[in-house]
Design an enzyme around this catalytic site. Structure first.
Site, PDB file in Angstrom:
ATOM      1  N   GLY A  12       0.788  -1.225   0.000  1.00  0.00           N
ATOM      2  CA  GLY A  12       0.000   0.000   0.000  1.00  0.00           C
ATOM      3  C   GLY A  12       0.820   1.275   0.000  1.00  0.00           C
ATOM      4  N   LEU A  85      -5.051  -7.072  -6.914  1.00  0.00           N
ATOM      5  CA  LEU A  85      -4.758  -8.204  -7.786  1.00  0.00           C
ATOM      6  C   LEU A  85      -5.979  -8.950  -8.317  1.00  0.00           C
ATOM      7  CD1 LEU A  85      -1.559  -9.606  -6.054  1.00  0.00           C
ATOM      8  CD2 LEU A  85      -1.764  -8.064  -8.000  1.00  0.00           C
ATOM      9  N   ASN A 102      -6.408   2.277 -12.814  1.00  0.00           N
ATOM     10  CA  ASN A 102      -5.384   1.354 -12.321  1.00  0.00           C
ATOM     11  C   ASN A 102      -3.996   1.915 -12.622  1.00  0.00           C
ATOM     12  OD1 ASN A 102      -4.276  -1.159 -11.342  1.00  0.00           O
ATOM     13  ND2 ASN A 102      -3.916  -1.766 -13.466  1.00  0.00           N
ATOM     14  N   HIS A 104      -0.087   0.490 -13.458  1.00  0.00           N
ATOM     15  CA  HIS A 104       0.650  -0.721 -13.826  1.00  0.00           C
ATOM     16  C   HIS A 104       2.141  -0.374 -13.909  1.00  0.00           C
ATOM     17  CE1 HIS A 104       1.138  -4.719 -15.494  1.00  0.00           C
ATOM     18  NE2 HIS A 104       1.999  -4.192 -16.339  1.00  0.00           N
TER      19      HIS A 104
HETATM   20  C1  GRF Z   1       2.685  -0.997  -7.853  1.00  0.00           C
HETATM   21  O1  GRF Z   1       3.934  -1.201  -8.419  1.00  0.00           O
HETATM   22  C2  GRF Z   1       1.616  -0.903  -8.906  1.00  0.00           C
HETATM   23  O2  GRF Z   1       2.079  -0.474 -10.139  1.00  0.00           O
HETATM   24  C3  GRF Z   1       1.158  -2.322  -9.036  1.00  0.00           C
HETATM   25  O3  GRF Z   1       1.231  -2.859  -7.736  1.00  0.00           O
HETATM   26  C4  GRF Z   1       2.259  -2.187  -7.008  1.00  0.00           C
HETATM   27  C5  GRF Z   1       1.682  -1.804  -5.684  1.00  0.00           C
HETATM   28  O4  GRF Z   1       2.676  -1.363  -4.819  1.00  0.00           O
HETATM   29  N1  GRF Z   1      -0.157  -2.390  -9.647  1.00  0.00           N
HETATM   30  P1  GRF Z   1       2.307  -0.736  -3.410  1.00  0.00           P
HETATM   31  O5  GRF Z   1       1.498  -1.770  -2.641  1.00  0.00           O
HETATM   32  O6  GRF Z   1       1.520   0.510  -3.663  1.00  0.00           O
HETATM   33  O7  GRF Z   1       3.621  -0.465  -2.755  1.00  0.00           O
END
Ligand code: GRF
Length: 188
Positions: A12, A85, A102, A104
């Site tokens: 997060g 996810l 989203n 990515h």
């Molecule tokens: C990020 O790298 C995002 O691009 C991907 O999941 C990761 C989440 O990272 N979809 P975090 O939990 O915000 O550190």
């Protein structure tokens, strides 16, 4: 005031940046943090920011109402996926048409799709000997990592990069841009 819900499955760190960014905003407020994992780091972050959280159950999410009634009751205008996810069910896509975003960790349309998350993405980029990677912020549709692109930013892939070192650079880009891009889209 526009109300957003953040969906996240992991640490997060992006959710935290978004919460920090909008903490004092008079136009956007983060009203709910949703996760599918009871031990997700994002739950602790929600607690620290005193934002309510919701733990999704598989059955209700995919086969039931997709939690639409709760989200509507809270008057959520936008859904932000920050490392979430699970695939977004039709119930949510219909309820928030063009209002689900989203992020990515690669330059879509390359290195996206089912199973392409976290280190799998960065390993594939390194293995393909790409010299550039980056981030993509996009609208969500029925396919993984497929909706219209809103914003992309690039970073170099350097010699001897590992998935972890590349991930670090990508995270920095995400933290820099994601909250601001969300704000721009919401205010447009
Ligand atoms: C990020 O790298 C995002 O691009 C991907 O999941 C990761 C989440 O990272 N979809 P975090 O939990 O915000 O550190």
């Amino acid at each position: 005031m526009k109300r957003i819900a953040i969906f996240a499955s992991g640490t997060g760190s992006n959710a935290k940046k978004i919460l920090e960014y909008f903490k004092t905003s008079s136009q956007v407020s983060v009203d709910l943090i949703c996760t599918n994992k009871s031990d997700a780091g994002v739950l602790e972050i929600a607690k620290n920011f005193e934002v309510p959280s919701l733990l999704f159950e598989k059955e209700q999410f995919f086969m039931g109402d997709g939690y639409t009634p709760i989200l509507k009751e809270l008057k959520i205008d936008w859904i932000i996926l920050a490392g979430f996810l699970w695939k977004i069910p039709l119930s949510l896509l219909r309820g928030w048409e063009n209002k689900i975003i989203n992020i990515h960790p690669a330059l879509l349309p390359k290195y996206g799709g089912k199973g392409m998350y976290g280190n799998a993405v960065h390993s594939a980029v390194i293995q393909a000997k790409e010299s550039v990677s980056g981030i993509t912020i996009h609208y969500v549709d029925e396919q993984y990592d497929h909706g219209a692109v809103i914003f992309q930013a690039e970073c170099a892939v350097v010699e001897n990069d590992t998935p972890a070192s590349l991930a670090q650079r990508i995270h920095a880009l995400e933290h820099l841009h994601f909250p601001r891009v969300i704000e721009e889209v919401i205010r447009a």
